[in-house]
Design an enzyme around this catalytic site. Structure first.
Site, short mmCIF file in Angstrom:
data_model
loop_
_atom_site.label_atom_id
_atom_site.label_comp_id
_atom_site.label_asym_id
_atom_site.label_seq_id
_atom_site.Cartn_x
_atom_site.Cartn_y
_atom_site.Cartn_z
N ARG A 20 -11.79 0.91 9.04
CA ARG A 20 -10.51 0.32 8.61
C ARG A 20 -9.35 0.90 9.42
O ARG A 20 -9.34 2.09 9.73
CB ARG A 20 -10.27 0.60 7.13
CG ARG A 20 -11.05 -0.32 6.23
CD ARG A 20 -10.91 0.08 4.77
NE ARG A 20 -12.16 0.57 4.25
CZ ARG A 20 -12.29 1.24 3.11
NH1 ARG A 20 -11.24 1.48 2.36
NH2 ARG A 20 -13.46 1.66 2.72
N GLU A 30 -17.48 11.96 -8.11
CA GLU A 30 -16.95 10.84 -8.88
C GLU A 30 -17.89 10.46 -10.03
O GLU A 30 -17.45 10.08 -11.11
CB GLU A 30 -16.73 9.63 -7.96
CG GLU A 30 -15.55 9.83 -7.02
CD GLU A 30 -15.57 8.90 -5.82
OE1 GLU A 30 -16.34 9.18 -4.88
OE2 GLU A 30 -14.84 7.90 -5.82
N ARG A 86 -18.09 2.53 -12.89
CA ARG A 86 -16.99 2.65 -11.95
C ARG A 86 -16.43 1.25 -11.68
O ARG A 86 -17.18 0.32 -11.38
CB ARG A 86 -17.49 3.24 -10.64
CG ARG A 86 -16.40 3.33 -9.61
CD ARG A 86 -16.89 3.03 -8.24
NE ARG A 86 -15.80 3.09 -7.28
CZ ARG A 86 -15.89 2.62 -6.05
NH1 ARG A 86 -17.00 2.06 -5.62
NH2 ARG A 86 -14.87 2.71 -5.25
N ASN A 95 -22.47 2.58 -10.61
CA ASN A 95 -21.58 1.97 -9.63
C ASN A 95 -22.27 0.70 -9.12
O ASN A 95 -23.19 0.77 -8.32
CB ASN A 95 -21.32 2.94 -8.48
CG ASN A 95 -20.29 2.41 -7.50
OD1 ASN A 95 -19.88 1.25 -7.59
ND2 ASN A 95 -19.90 3.24 -6.56
N HIS A 103 -9.56 5.44 -4.74
CA HIS A 103 -10.18 6.78 -4.79
C HIS A 103 -9.59 7.62 -5.93
O HIS A 103 -9.65 8.85 -5.88
CB HIS A 103 -9.96 7.58 -3.48
CG HIS A 103 -10.68 7.03 -2.29
ND1 HIS A 103 -10.13 7.10 -1.03
CD2 HIS A 103 -11.89 6.47 -2.15
CE1 HIS A 103 -10.97 6.56 -0.17
NE2 HIS A 103 -12.05 6.17 -0.82
#
Ligand code: AMP
Length: 393
Positions: free
Chosen positions: A236, A379, A88, A7, A177
């Site tokens: 957020r 993930e 990713r 990632n 996601h």
């Protein structure tokens, strides 16, 4: 077989090397402050942890040191032992509906999509190039956060905006996601021994999204054109009437970019509590009776419940509701508060079973109309599994 999951961020590179026969992580770690003064890396393997400073001018430096260390620490004997690398990628636009092998065109497309993910895609491209330089013969695969959501129908992914904005500028809901939600769907299907499930997957971390899944496919999701939309998050805002933007621009003399940055970085838990984006701090504040923490926590609960209720209706019920990521896996209180509001649908927690952290567990009461589960996400493993699958084809 050994597969590396990567990632790459703008100044960081996170990695995990998996032994795929056992799904065991052989080594994992993080290179930080790439291209910035004070760069360093952390490597974890077996019971050891190494933390060192190193000059990292760019991602290629990080990759070079990473591979040297794997040999030096005798985690592998030769670089040929790495059978594949999975990257990713945050944004795959409308074109990429599944993970694919990296070609020059794929790498160029990822860079072109930077328009839609300016903070992420350029960094992913750098990560790919850095590995191509050092390991030109090792097959590489890209796994997109947006891909899982490409099964949404147009009615769910379009905004009621001028249609030509969709045609000319690809303005639509993409969702994020996706790799996590796909992992959750796979894991819970294995657990229950059924593929024909209606699942509401709640990924509640610092960023958060809720996704409706039917027969393993995404039907709808709460994030939108960017990861700003949907439920309230750590920093957020989630869904807000966009008229607020020009209004506050004028009041505060800020640019649209500055206001959007406030929506992304100064809102959510942080904006309402006025002191922390971390849900643990908010929960502590609630226990001390701090008004803004109680307010933030309640707003968060309601925003998640709103999406679960919407998707419950859209799916025509839910076989299982899954909680994952930092808050979803660990916060007993957040899960209790959310599921309590779902009582009207006949969904009920077993409060004792809910007293669990980070472990695959059924937490619904016997009489609950839907099952409720905690499902730890992974993930990195999902990326490695996709990579293995494509490399083997
Ligand atoms: P993530 O983005 O998945 O790493 O999740 C980060 C969020 O999970 C932060 O808001 C953390 O406060 C929250 N979190 C992690 N552990 C716990 C815990 N034990 N209880 C409550 N929240 C937690």
């Amino acid at each position: 077989m050994k597969i590396m999951s990567i990632n790459a961020g703008s100044s960081s590179l996170k990695f995990s090397l998996f032994e795929m026969n056992t799904k065991e992580v052989l080594v994992s770690g993080l290179f930080e402050r790439i291209g910035i003064e004070g760069s360093m890396y952390t490597i974890k393997y077996q019971e050891f942890k190494i933390k060192e400073e190193a000059e990292l001018k760019d991602h290629a430096d990080a990759v070079r040191i990473l591979l040297e260390k794997l040999i030096e620490l005798k985690i592998i004997d030769s670089l040929e032992e790495i059978d594949g690398i999975g990257h990713r990628i945050v944004h795959g636009g409308s074109e990429y509906t599944e993970s694919v092998m990296v070609t020059n065109k794929v790498a160029d497309d990822i860079l072109k999509l930077s328009d839609l993910a300016p903070l992420h895609n350029p960094a992913h491209y750098l990560g790919i190039k850095a590995f191509q330089e050092v390991l030109p013969k090792t097959p590489m695969v890209v796994v997109f956060d947006t891909a899982f959501h490409q099964t949404m129908e147009k009615e769910n992914y379009l905004y009621a905006l001028p249609y030509e904005w969709y045609e000319k500028y690809a303005v639509r809901k993409y969702g994020f996601h996706g790799t996590s939600h796909r992992y959750i769907a796979k894991k819970i299907s294995e657990e229950l021994g059924r593929d024909d499930l209606k699942i509401i997957s709640c990924h509640l971390g610092n960023g958060g999204s809720v996704t409706a899944i039917k027969d393993g496919k995404c039907v709808n999701t709460s994030m939108g054109f960017t990861p700003l939309a949907g439920i309230m998050m750590g920093t957020r805002a989630g869904d807000v009437d966009c008229s607020v933007i020009p209004y506050v621009m004028e009041k505060e003399g800020k640019s649209a970019g500055e206001i959007l940055s406030d929506f992304n970085k100064k809102s959510g838990f942080l904006g309402i509590s006025q002191f922390s984006s971390d849900s643990r701090d908010i929960e502590d504040g609630c226990k001390e009776g701090k008004e803004n923490c109680l307010l933030a926590q309640e707003m968060f609960t309601r925003s998640v419940v709103k999406y679960i209720a919407q998707y419950y209706v859209e799916l025509g019920g839910a076989d299982v509701i899954c909680f994952t990521a930092g808050i979803g896996e660990n916060s007993v209180d957040a899960r209790r508060d959310i599921v309590e509001r779902l009582g009207v649908l006949g969904i009920k927690l077993d409060l004792e079973a809910n007293n669990v952290r980070g472990k695959l567990s059924k937490i619904s009461a016997k009489e609950s109309s839907s099952l409720v589960y905690v499902v730890p996400t992974n993930e990195e493993l999902m990326i490695a599994l996709d990579t293995l699958d494509i490399v083997n084809r």
